[in-house]
Write a protein that holds these residues in place. Sequence first.
Motif, PDB file in Angstrom:
ATOM      1  N   LEU A   1       0.823  -1.208   0.000  1.00  0.00           N
ATOM      2  CA  LEU A   1       0.000   0.000   0.000  1.00  0.00           C
ATOM      3  C   LEU A   1       0.856   1.257   0.000  1.00  0.00           C
ATOM      4  CD1 LEU A   1      -2.868  -0.988   2.466  1.00  0.00           C
ATOM      5  CD2 LEU A   1      -3.135  -0.337   0.059  1.00  0.00           C
TER       6      LEU A   1
ATOM      7  N   LEU B   1       1.991   1.905  -3.399  1.00  0.00           N
ATOM      8  CA  LEU B   1       0.888   2.485  -4.175  1.00  0.00           C
ATOM      9  C   LEU B   1       0.698   3.966  -3.812  1.00  0.00           C
ATOM     10  CD1 LEU B   1      -1.331   1.781  -6.206  1.00  0.00           C
ATOM     11  CD2 LEU B   1      -2.760   1.059  -4.300  1.00  0.00           C
TER      12      LEU B   1
ATOM     13  N   ARG C   1       2.542   0.775  -8.560  1.00  0.00           N
ATOM     14  CA  ARG C   1       1.421  -0.076  -8.982  1.00  0.00           C
ATOM     15  C   ARG C   1       0.909  -0.896  -7.808  1.00  0.00           C
ATOM     16  NH1 ARG C   1       1.434  -2.195 -14.136  1.00  0.00           N
ATOM     17  NH2 ARG C   1       0.990  -0.622 -15.689  1.00  0.00           N
TER      18      ARG C   1
ATOM     19  N   PRO D   1      -6.605   0.903  -1.222  1.00  0.00           N
ATOM     20  CA  PRO D   1      -5.858   0.845  -2.484  1.00  0.00           C
ATOM     21  C   PRO D   1      -6.552   1.601  -3.619  1.00  0.00           C
ATOM     22  CG  PRO D   1      -6.689  -1.344  -1.871  1.00  0.00           C
ATOM     23  CD  PRO D   1      -6.880  -0.448  -0.680  1.00  0.00           C
TER      24      PRO D   1
ATOM     25  N   LEU E   1      -5.751   5.318  -3.211  1.00  0.00           N
ATOM     26  CA  LEU E   1      -4.346   5.615  -3.538  1.00  0.00           C
ATOM     27  C   LEU E   1      -4.136   5.560  -5.046  1.00  0.00           C
ATOM     28  CD1 LEU E   1      -2.664   3.469  -0.708  1.00  0.00           C
ATOM     29  CD2 LEU E   1      -2.932   5.964  -0.726  1.00  0.00           C
ATOM     30  N   GLU E   2      -4.645   4.506  -5.670  1.00  0.00           N
ATOM     31  CA  GLU E   2      -4.447   4.365  -7.119  1.00  0.00           C
ATOM     32  C   GLU E   2      -5.194   5.456  -7.889  1.00  0.00           C
ATOM     33  OE1 GLU E   2      -4.680   0.399  -9.156  1.00  0.00           O
ATOM     34  OE2 GLU E   2      -6.193   1.428 -10.359  1.00  0.00           O
TER      35      GLU E   2
ATOM     36  N   GLU F   1      -2.565   2.122 -16.763  1.00  0.00           N
ATOM     37  CA  GLU F   1      -3.229   0.856 -16.483  1.00  0.00           C
ATOM     38  C   GLU F   1      -3.200   0.601 -14.988  1.00  0.00           C
ATOM     39  OE1 GLU F   1      -1.452  -2.444 -18.469  1.00  0.00           O
ATOM     40  OE2 GLU F   1      -2.926  -3.859 -17.690  1.00  0.00           O
ATOM     41  N   GLY F   2      -4.346   0.236 -14.425  1.00  0.00           N
ATOM     42  CA  GLY F   2      -4.409  -0.026 -12.983  1.00  0.00           C
ATOM     43  C   GLY F   2      -5.450  -1.087 -12.689  1.00  0.00           C
ATOM     44  N   SER F   3      -5.811  -1.209 -11.419  1.00  0.00           N
ATOM     45  CA  SER F   3      -6.714  -2.295 -11.007  1.00  0.00           C
ATOM     46  C   SER F   3      -8.166  -1.864 -10.908  1.00  0.00           C
ATOM     47  CB  SER F   3      -6.289  -2.814  -9.636  1.00  0.00           C
ATOM     48  OG  SER F   3      -4.938  -3.164  -9.646  1.00  0.00           O
ATOM     49  N   PHE F   4      -8.448  -0.570 -10.876  1.00  0.00           N
ATOM     50  CA  PHE F   4      -9.803  -0.158 -10.501  1.00  0.00           C
ATOM     51  C   PHE F   4     -10.591   0.565 -11.589  1.00  0.00           C
ATOM     52  CE2 PHE F   4      -7.457  -0.592  -6.500  1.00  0.00           C
ATOM     53  CZ  PHE F   4      -8.277  -1.524  -5.874  1.00  0.00           C
TER      54      PHE F   4
END
Lengths: 238, 394
Positions: free
Chosen positions: A224, A227, A232, B131, B134-135, B152-155
Amino acid sequence: MNTQAAMNAGPHESGPYHLVVVSGGTSDPSSTRMLADRISEKVARLAESREEKVLISTIDLRQLTTEISNALVSQLMGPKLTRAIELLGSADGVIASAPVYKAAPSGLFSSFFHVLDNDLLIGKPVVLAATAGTSRHALVVDGEMRSLFACLRTLTVPTSVFAASEDWNSKSLGTRIERAAMELLLLMESGFSHKIKEESWQNYQHEFGSAGGTELGIDLGSELMRLATGGRSQPQHG
Amino acid sequence: MQFGVFSVSDITRDPVSGETPSEAERIDAIIKIAQKTEEVGMDVFAIGEHHNPPFFSSSPTTLLSAIAATTKKLIVSTATTLITTNDPVRLAEEYAMLQHVAKGRMDLMVGRGNTGPVYPWFGADIRKSLPMALENYNLLHRLWREDVVDWEGSFRSALQGFTSTPRPLDDVPPFVWHGSIRTPEIAEQAAFYGNGFFANHIFWPTEHSKRMIEFYRERFEHYGHGTKKQAIVGVGGQAYIAKKSQDAYKEFRPYFDVAPVYGHGPSLEDFSSQTPLTVGSPQEMIEKTLTFHDTFGDYQRQMFLMDHAGLPLKTVLNQLDLLGEEVIPALRKELAARKDPESADAPTHESLLKAKYGDKPARQPRPNANRGDNVTGGSPYQDSEGSANYPDLV
């Protein structure tokens, strides 16, 4: 709340040990408090015979009733509750004694432990004790209370102390008290909770500012945190 | 030092009159409260974001545009903008637009939001809120600083050759505060980017807020944005004041006693003696607010919650008059006298413009003619050196 001697009990292996009694008794005198006191006195005597010293602080939850209920419905921790948390944070051992009215430790007793932060009691040895008007409540200590204290990640001693009305005159109650007291003393002597703190604290989940405001470690290398600093979240494929 | 008012946007029954304002009445009232904030000499008005009744503020930029259009100096802001359930692309667009129409008199505070049911309404999961926050901010930060973003990310879905329009006013991104009560990762992110950190310590022990702010200051210095004293800190507070202390208690008690946020638990006396809430005379509010400075050191923005729990508009406006007449001038004077010359002033569009360009003119992005994509060439804007050449073949 009272503390019998000047209290400055930090981490140590040979005492004096700081023993904190939490009593959920609501009358004065209270049989719940009496049971807790019998155990703490026994701990002190056993310690004395081993040339060790025990300082005892007692938290009577009935004095904290308003502050506990305020803490349940808001984030406000009153001054007495804050002091009780400080005492528990510095405890080498705890005796937790609850009255049983309806097949569970009293609401006041449970509520107090519900508002404590999750890190305050990690690894601390605890004697569980309860009183009730009937022996039909005898399993409350090992059923309900032991699971509550497992959730708080304490080290409960093997012998639990339950006293229904008929037990007060019984010799076997004294035997159980002595057994539990000795178990607590041996666990305090082992320095188990201090060793956990020194050697394995990072293996427990913590929140910043918990353990009574002493848990201040921040892992800057966590995923975290990567991030947070533009990295990433997880390795991406493709 | 900036002083401001922030509102949660709750529509609460007035326990004294028994009346619940309509949404229309409360929205009209909040615009008047914001205008009054400027009129009495304060600097900032901020609105929360909520997506469930009894709150009205689902669309902060629309409201803040109307406020900016009817004020002259006031900075409009948020408390907070949800950086979790909002798409950061939409945030980049909406707040850049607000920045243009407000001529730079705006900033925003990003926060996570703690109402579980709201997340699934927006296709999100509260268990991933940290997360996600933050992202999402990492992306928002780039969208305001790079004309063309591959990401490119996760969400959210990936972006290729995406340009967020309009570009920020003068190509100076809006200043961002990160609001957090107990999450070191958020303080770390604020420090990493050199953004502001806001501790709304209204309901939390002061010691806790102090630790978080100290951590943020250390990390701000660590990342080379300046010294610890130059870090940008904001603090929350709340008050109900009257000329006489006993009147303040008498008038505020019926609101306090039934206000949902106080939980029907602690007494007004306990709450005002053990938390940053001031109930009392202007002098008592001055003294209490100065204790925040004793604890946190020089900070840049002080916000007060003044309009919740069903307090009628008239009362709130009177409160603001008292603040402007008797509290804020005294605080300004005392805090200016205490201020360390090394500590920073609160960032504004003007100060950020000067920091970026000095005396040179600011960049004014002008798009090339539409060519259907932003992928070829360096930028869709005319001043980009790497832009592709499209010769006129006729």
